[in-house]
Each structure stands twice: as structure tokens, then as C-alpha cells.
Design an enzyme around this catalytic site. Structure first.
Site, PDB file in Angstrom:
ATOM      1  N   LYS A 286       0.888  -1.410  -0.203  1.00 41.30           N
ATOM      2  CA  LYS A 286      -0.152   0.136   0.057  1.00 41.30           C
ATOM      3  C   LYS A 286       0.692   1.773  -0.042  1.00 41.30           C
ATOM      4  O   LYS A 286       2.068   1.361   0.721  1.00 41.30           O
ATOM      5  CB  LYS A 286      -1.331  -0.152   1.096  1.00 41.30           C
ATOM      6  CG  LYS A 286      -1.970   1.149   1.496  1.00 41.30           C
ATOM      7  CD  LYS A 286      -2.947   0.617   2.157  1.00 41.30           C
ATOM      8  CE  LYS A 286      -4.132   1.790   1.978  1.00 41.30           C
ATOM      9  NZ  LYS A 286      -5.341   1.285   3.045  1.00 41.30           N
ATOM     10  N   GLU A 372     -19.118  -5.524  10.528  1.00 38.89           N
ATOM     11  CA  GLU A 372     -20.513  -4.593  11.407  1.00 38.89           C
ATOM     12  C   GLU A 372     -21.345  -5.634  11.968  1.00 38.89           C
ATOM     13  O   GLU A 372     -21.768  -5.968  12.976  1.00 38.89           O
ATOM     14  CB  GLU A 372     -20.824  -3.746  10.584  1.00 38.89           C
ATOM     15  CG  GLU A 372     -19.260  -2.603  10.237  1.00 38.89           C
ATOM     16  CD  GLU A 372     -18.874  -3.533   8.995  1.00 38.89           C
ATOM     17  OE1 GLU A 372     -18.841  -4.067   9.164  1.00 38.89           O
ATOM     18  OE2 GLU A 372     -17.664  -1.988   8.843  1.00 38.89           O
ATOM     19  N   ARG A 400     -24.678  -2.257   7.540  1.00 40.58           N
ATOM     20  CA  ARG A 400     -24.458  -3.768   7.844  1.00 40.58           C
ATOM     21  C   ARG A 400     -24.927  -4.319   8.216  1.00 40.58           C
ATOM     22  O   ARG A 400     -25.734  -5.363   8.115  1.00 40.58           O
ATOM     23  CB  ARG A 400     -23.225  -3.890   6.760  1.00 40.58           C
ATOM     24  CG  ARG A 400     -22.870  -4.825   6.437  1.00 40.58           C
ATOM     25  CD  ARG A 400     -22.086  -4.665   5.899  1.00 40.58           C
ATOM     26  NE  ARG A 400     -21.879  -4.875   4.138  1.00 40.58           N
ATOM     27  CZ  ARG A 400     -20.404  -4.762   3.224  1.00 40.58           C
ATOM     28  NH1 ARG A 400     -20.315  -5.359   4.280  1.00 40.58           N
ATOM     29  NH2 ARG A 400     -21.489  -3.862   2.886  1.00 40.58           N
TER      30      ARG A 400
HETATM   31  C1  LIG Z   1     -18.595  -2.778   5.641  1.00 42.73           C
HETATM   32  C2  LIG Z   1     -17.729  -1.100   5.700  1.00 42.73           C
HETATM   33  N1  LIG Z   1     -17.126  -1.077   7.007  1.00 42.73           N
HETATM   34  C3  LIG Z   1     -15.540  -0.272   6.998  1.00 42.73           C
HETATM   35  C4  LIG Z   1     -15.293   0.466   5.568  1.00 42.73           C
HETATM   36  C5  LIG Z   1     -14.293   1.844   5.685  1.00 42.73           C
HETATM   37  N2  LIG Z   1     -12.553   1.138   5.028  1.00 42.73           N
HETATM   38  C6  LIG Z   1     -13.016   1.755   3.466  1.00 42.73           C
HETATM   39  S1  LIG Z   1     -11.171   0.611   3.173  1.00 42.73           S
HETATM   40  C7  LIG Z   1     -10.958   0.016   4.307  1.00 42.73           C
HETATM   41  C8  LIG Z   1     -10.032  -0.852   4.931  1.00 42.73           C
HETATM   42  C9  LIG Z   1     -10.244  -2.124   3.597  1.00 42.73           C
HETATM   43  O1  LIG Z   1      -8.784  -2.734   3.736  1.00 42.73           O
HETATM   44  P1  LIG Z   1      -8.311  -3.543   2.205  1.00 42.73           P
HETATM   45  O2  LIG Z   1      -9.275  -4.134   1.764  1.00 42.73           O
HETATM   46  O3  LIG Z   1      -7.269  -4.462   2.741  1.00 42.73           O
HETATM   47  O4  LIG Z   1      -7.735  -2.495   1.210  1.00 42.73           O
HETATM   48  P2  LIG Z   1      -6.250  -2.081   0.913  1.00 42.73           P
HETATM   49  O5  LIG Z   1      -7.302  -0.595   2.215  1.00 42.73           O
HETATM   50  O6  LIG Z   1      -5.079  -2.480   1.770  1.00 42.73           O
HETATM   51  O7  LIG Z   1      -5.851  -1.712  -0.461  1.00 42.73           O
HETATM   52  C10 LIG Z   1     -12.493  -0.264   5.555  1.00 42.73           C
HETATM   53  C11 LIG Z   1     -11.960  -0.366   6.469  1.00 42.73           C
HETATM   54  C12 LIG Z   1     -16.037   0.001   4.401  1.00 42.73           C
HETATM   55  N3  LIG Z   1     -15.683   1.014   3.568  1.00 42.73           N
HETATM   56  N4  LIG Z   1     -16.493  -0.742   4.500  1.00 42.73           N
END
Ligand SMILES: Cc1ncc(C[n+]2csc(CCOP(=O)(O)OP(=O)(O)O)c2C)c(N)n1
Ligand SMILES: CC(=O)[C@@H](O)[C@H](O)COP(=O)(O)O
Ligand SMILES: [Mg+2]
Length: 638
Positions: A286, A372, A400
Site C-alpha cells: 500500500k 459490522e 450493515r
Molecule cells: C462495510 C465497511 N466497513 C468499513 C469500511 C471502511 N474501510 C474502507 S477501506 C477499509 C480497509 C480496506 O482494507 P483492504 O480491503 O485491505 O484494502 P486496502 O486499503 O488495504 O487496499 C475500511 C475498513 C468500509 N468501506 N466498508
């Protein structure tokens, strides 16, 4: 300014087909530079996009988008994809009013076949496209392959596994790319994350190209010619027995997600030969390629506008603490005296302020990962077990966990405390992240107490109220951003349940505010004062139970009553209207108006601009008062 000669020639992904692999590598470098440059001007989600630059180039170079449906999970990593898919000319409008969305959006481009912003939906959507293809669904353009790209954080959610389970069973050709950067927004938590690391901990990252060549040369002649099916080859190079294989996927990897040569080779091979569900596990970094992001604890997850050279963000100085911080500090203060208080976040420790709580009480804070639904029921279990759980979630993500709120919390009348951050319109994240519905979906549940803080001092008292309230679920909501700058109480004092407060006594019209529109209401009153109109103003504090006495008294003593809230129809105002109707107040001619979010999804802009669209800022409140009193039509009153 970085030169981007190849990128300048790319108008659509079809233009990638004429580039050779060396040129594609150069294109990836240019795409990374363009992404960094654009986000430095707009702010936004930087780190995730930088991690998938090579992946984006490889997928568009090999697959035939938009006929092949490329679905980005969450889609906060989609900026390089937007640049390659005909939106480069607008990329510097990202997340601005009337500009490009920060997420994929069906209405924005045919290259965005499925919108997202909440996580873990991509595999379900890809399976839907796959089965639509199998069943002859043929929208324009005709359906090709479906490819879901999902992160290691997002794959931890139950929904992703529900989809894998279903897809593995149906057994049709589709592609899931697991983009494993060992990061969620914060470092990921949970057994799934450890499992993904274990898959490759003792094994070198695969050089599949070499390994496949080796495997083929070992095969007898006829097979060298015609190793027809991917799995015949792939079993020579995959790590056997992964969870994904048990679920019915062919697992391939892990491979270096920044090695474009390998990505191209793997996707070309799979595109030609796969006939079953495939999961390709790529390892990425990242923030890749931008030192200030690579070196940051969050790997540049989200950034305000920044200086390209130093990476320093341009943040405006704050005049008041953020609501999030006030919540966290109030909870910490309460938890010093009450060892039953615990706090739960679903992968948003920084966003909810629970990272601060964890510093004080590491054993009493749980980051359940992006989960969630589980988070809510986990809180229900904690409450049933005698703890005082604070379920800290953004309004939009709590959606959710709604069945869990109803079935596991409300019906069992369990004292789970819901700290609902990002209530109301949030700004640049747009409609997907708006906290519009929580009041409507909570205040209709029997036994729920629902509060909204009008300012940060009120929030301190609401945290205290939630701690003290042990007779069923209780929720309090507060917005994104900084507080009003009001004087802060030395400590939180529990509020009387179901009691509002008078702010100013006036006449003719009463404005009953629920939440932080109160500041706008008071501004409107200033302007109205200059016109000789002095509204009464009250802060309802509670949408449930309502302060019946106060509301009926306001209705009795005023010609008109206006409610205002940062939420959709069906919330506070609807409950007030129901009360007034049930009590026969309308039979006696009260003029009633309810100011709620309009029945549309409001696109990204600054929160103020979004509230302008919603007609809920001070001038709109002023106009509403004039309208209800019939002053606007008649000109100024003496
Ligand atoms: C249901 C939900 N919960 C929380 C989030 C907040 N959120 C957005 S990106 C993220 C992290 C995602 O991690 P990953 O899938 O590994 O993607 P990366 O940013 O590492 O590429 C979170 C927790 C969200 N978008 N949707
Ligand atoms: C993509 C996503 O869902 C999060 O990164 C979100 O944008 C965070 O919002 P805040 O900036 O309000 O914490
Ligand atoms: Mg990740």
C-alpha cells in the site's frame, strides 16, 4: 511536471492492446506519477491506488473491459482505473462537487460496472455477473468475464465468504484477485489476516512464469502442446490445500503484484485457459512508489491535499476538538471509573477514536475487523455477559449490522451503547458514506433510546448518559469534523432520559432541533431577529423517547412548529408528527414543518455545500420560518 508520453496516448483501455510489455511497464510508472499528482491537488484515497497500479494496467491490458466486468471492492483504489478509462481529463475534480466520485459509480462510466464504497461486496457482484452471463443476460456491452479485486482487509468480512462459498459451489469461470498488502486502514486484525500471511510465510513469492515453464518442460510431449486446462498446469505451482481451494476455487499464488511481467503472464494464461473459479493471490505494498505514503503508519490511506515533494498535507487549523476526539476522551474518562466499559470498532480504530481508548485500555478495546454484523452481535453478547459495550461505528457502516441491531440487541433489550459517528452528510465521500438513516432505523425499534448531540459539550453528557443507562439499548449520534467551540464541562453528567432543553424563548414559531443543525438554527434566528421575528428554539436531545411534555407545550403556545434534523424522512420529525397527530394537535390548526434530508442521494461536495443541496443551512431555515408564518409572500412584517 512529470512527462507522461505513453499515458497521454491512452484514451481507453483498448489503447493498451497496442503497447508491448516494456511499454506497459513504462505506462505503469506514468500512471503512478499521474495518480500521485492528481491526489496532491484533490486529496483522497492515495495509498490503496498506488498499491494496485501494476494490477490495474495488467487487468486492463489483458481483459477486455468494459465487456469483461472489472469490480473493485470498496473501490477506494480506483483512481488509476479511472485515469485509464477515459476520465483522466476530470481526475483533478475527484471528490469535489460536480466532479468525479472517489469511488466507482455505474452512472459515471461503463467501465464501472458496479458501484462500491462499503467493503466486501465485489465477489457477490462478480458472481451475479457470471451467472447472468451463464443465463444469457445480455446488456450492452455483452457480458464477458467478471473479475473482482478485493483487499486482505475486505476479505475478512462475512459477506465475502458467503460469496466465495456460493461461487465455489456454482463452479463457473470467474476471477477473484486477492490484493494482499497486509493493511486495512490500520494494520488488519484477526485470524484471517494471520492465515493469509501463513499461506506464504515459509515459501518464496512464486515466480509463476518460471515455475510454469519448468512444469511444462517436465510434462510429456503431448501435454506440452496441449496442457489445456489451467488447473492441469496450476497444480504444479500452487500451494496446495488453501482455504480457498476447500471452498471450490483454484488458488494461484502468491505472486508479486508489482511485477508487471508476471501479472501479465498469469492473467493471459488464465484468460486463455481457466474454466472454473480462480483466486489469484497478489502481494502488494500500500502506498507503493511514493515515499511519504510508504513510510506512513497508514501507508497513505487517505490524504488531504499535499505538497508533492515533501508529502506534507495542507490541513486547515482547527478551532475546536473533533467530535470523534471528544467522544473518545469522554469514554476514556468514564472507563477510568468503570471497569465494565469496553469498546468495539469494526476496522476503524482511528476513525472512531478508539485507537486512543486502546492506548489506555488495550484489553478493553476490540477491533473485530471489517465485520459490522459480528461487531454488533459481539456487543450483544458482551452486554448479556454483564459488560457495558460501546459499539463505535460510522452511521453508514452500522447499516450493515441492522438485523443484528434488531434481532440480537433490541428484541433482547440488551444494553448495548451505540456511538454513531459520521452522522449526517460527510462531504467528499459522498452518498455512500452519508449518515442519513440511523435515526429512522433505530427510533422505530421498541425500547431503543436515541439521542443526537447538538454540540461537543452535549456529546460529553451523552456518553455519561449511555454509561448510566442499563435498561436496554441506547444510541447517540454526532457528525464528522470539529465541534462548535463551546465551553466544555469538567465531566459528563447523565441526562434525564427523554428530556429536551429550551435554548431560547421566543414567540409565534418554535424550532425544535435534533442534533448539530442547532448552530444553523441560531444563525437563522439572528437574521430573523433583524426582521422582527423571534423564534423559540429548543434542543430535543432525544428522538426516542420524545419529550412529549415539551413538544406539546411548544405546539400549544406557538402558531407554528418546525423540526430539523440531519437525517432522512422517517426519523425525528416523523415521530414528532406522529405524536402531534395522535394527540389531535393538528385538529386545532398548528402549522407544522419538518426539515429533513431530501429524498435523493446527494453527491460529494463539502458538507456545507451538501446541506445547501439539502436546503438545511441557516438561510433555508430562515426561509422556512418566513414561509410558515406567511411572511415571505407578504413581504417584510413590521
Ligand atoms: C462495510 C465497511 N466497513 C468499513 C469500511 C471502511 N474501510 C474502507 S477501506 C477499509 C480497509 C480496506 O482494507 P483492504 O480491503 O485491505 O484494502 P486496502 O486499503 O488495504 O487496499 C475500511 C475498513 C468500509 N468501506 N466498508
Ligand atoms: C473508503 C472508506 O470507507 C474510508 O476510508 C472512509 O473514506 C473514511 O472516512 P473518514 O475520512 O470520515 O474517516
Ligand atoms: Mg489491504
Amino acid at each position: 511536471m512529470t512527462q507522461t508520453p505513453l499515458l497521454d496516448k491512452v484514451k481507453t483501455p483498448a489503447d493498451l492492446k497496442s503497447l508491448n510489455d516494456r511499454e506497459l511497464r513504462q505506462l505503469a510508472d506514468e500512471l503512478r506519477a499521474e495518480t500521485i499528482s492528481a491526489v496532491s491537488e484533490t486529496g483522497g484515497h492515495l495509498g490503496a491506488g498506488l498499491g494496485v497500479v501494476e494490477l490495474t494496467v495488467a487487468l486492463h491490458a489483458v481483459f477486455d473491459t468494459p465487456r469483461d466486468r472489472l469490480i473493485w471492492d470498496v473501490s477506494h483504489q480506483c483512481y488509476p482505473h479511472k485515469i485509464l478509462t477515459g476520465r483522466r481529463d476530470r481526475i483533478r475534480t475527484l471528490r469535489q462537487q460536480d466532479g468525479l466520485s472517489g469511488f466507482t459509480k455505474r452512472s459515471e462510466s461503463p467501465y464501472d460496472p458496479f458501484g462500491a464504497a462499503h467493503s466486501s461486496t465485489s465477489i457477490s457482484a462478480a458472481l451475479g455477473f457470471t451467472m447472468a452471463r451463464e443465463l444469457g443476460g445480455a446488456p450492452d456491452p455483452a457480458l464477458g468475464d467478471a473479475i473482482a479485486v478485493i483487499g486482505d482487509g475486505s476479505i475478512s468480512a462475512g459477506m465475502a465468504f458467503e460469496a466465495l462459498n456460493n461461487a465455489g459451489h456454482l463452479g463457473k469461470r470467474m476471477f477473484v484477485v486477492l490484493n494482499d498488502n497486509e493493511m486495512s486502514i490500520a494494520p488488519p486484525t484477526g485470524a484471517m489476516s494471520s492465515y493469509l500471511s501463513r499461506i506464504y510465510v515459509d515459501k518464496p513469492v512464486q515466480d509463476l512464469k518460471q515455475a510454469m515453464k519448468g512444469a511444462i518442460s517436465l510434462l510429456p510431449g503431448p501435454f506440452q502442446e496441449g496442457a489445456r486446462r489451467a488447473k492441469d498446469l496450476l497444480k504444479h505451482v500452487t500451494v496446495g490445500g488453501t482455504l480457498f481451494e476447500e471452498l471450490g476455487f483454484n488458488y494461484l499464488g502468491p505472486i508479486d503484484g508489482h511485477d508487471l511481467d508476471q501479472l501479465l503472464w498469469v492473467f493471459r494464461t488464465l484468460r486463455e485457459r481457466a474454466d472454473e473459479p480462480m483466486l489469484v493471490h497478489v502481494l502488494t505494498q500500500k502506498g507503493k512508489g511514493y515515499a511519504p505514503a510508504e513510510g506512513a503508519a497508514d501507508r497513505g490511506h487517505a490524504r488531504a491535499k499535499f505538497d508533492l515533494v515533501t508529502g506534507k498535507q495542507h490541513k486547515s487549523p482547527s478551532n475546536a476538538p473533533s467530535y470523534t476526539k471528544v467522544f473518545a476522551e469522554s469514554l476514556i474518562a468514564q472507563a477510568q471509573n468503570d471497569d465494565k466499559i469496553v469498546a468495539v470498532t469494526a476496522a476503524m480504530p482511528d476513525g472512531t477514536g478508539l485507537d486512543l481508548f486502546a492506548k489506555h485500555f488495550p484489553k478493553r478495546m476490540f477491533d473485530v475487523a471489517i465485520a459490522e454484523q459480528h461487531g454488533v452481535t459481539f456487543c450483544a453478547g458482551l452486554a448479556a455477559g454483564g459488560m457495558k459495550p460501546f459499539c463505535a461505528m460510522y452511521s453508514t457502516f452500522l447499516q450493515r449490522g441492522y438485523d443484528q441491531v434488531v434481532h440480537d440487541v433490541a428484541i433482547q433489550r440488551l444494553p448495548v451503547r451505540f456511538a454513531i459517528d459520521r452522522a449526517g452528510l460527510v462531504g467528499a465521500d459522498g452518498a455512500t458514506h452519508a449518515g442519513s438513516y440511523d435515526v429512522a432505523f433505530l427510533a422505530n425499534l421498541p425500547g431503543f433510546v436515541v439521542m443526537a448531540a447538538a454540540d461537543e459539550a452535549e456529546l460529553v453528557h451523552m456518553v455519561a448518559t449511555a454509561v448510566a443507562h442499563d435498561d436496554g439499548p441506547i444510541a447517540f449520534r454526532f457528525p464528522r469534523g470539529e465541534g462548535e467551540g463551546v465551553e466544555m464541562p469538567a465531566k459528563g453528567v447523565p441526562l434525564e432520559i427523554g428530556k429536551g432543553r429550551m435554548i431560547r424563548q421566543g414567540k409565534r414559531v418554535a424550532i425544535l432541533s435534533f442534533g448539530t443543525r442547532l448552530g444553523e438554527v441560531l444563525k437563522a434566528c439572528e437574521a430573523l431577529g433583524a426582521k422582527g421575528i423571534t423564534p423559540t428554539v429548543a434542543d430535543a436531545r432525544f428522538a426516542k423517547p420524545l419529550d412529549r411534555e415539551m413538544i406539546l407545550e411548544l405546539a400549544r403556545t406557538h402558531e407554528a412548529l418546525i423540526t430539523i434534523e440531519e437525517g432522512a424522512v422517517g426519523g425525528f420529525g416523523s415521530h414528532v408528527a406522529q405524536l402531534l397527530a395522535d394527540e389531535g394537535v393538528f385538529d386545532h390548526g398548528l402549522k407544522y414543518r419538518s426539515m429533513v434530508l431530501p429524498d435523493i442521494f446527494i453527491d460529494q461536495a463539502s458538507p456545507r455545500a451538501m446541506y445547501d443541496v439539502a436546503a438545511m443551512n441557516a438561510p433555508h431555515i430562515e426561509a422556512k420560518v418566513l414561509e410558515v408564518l406567511g411572511v415571505a409572500q407578504m413581504g417584510k412584517r413590521a
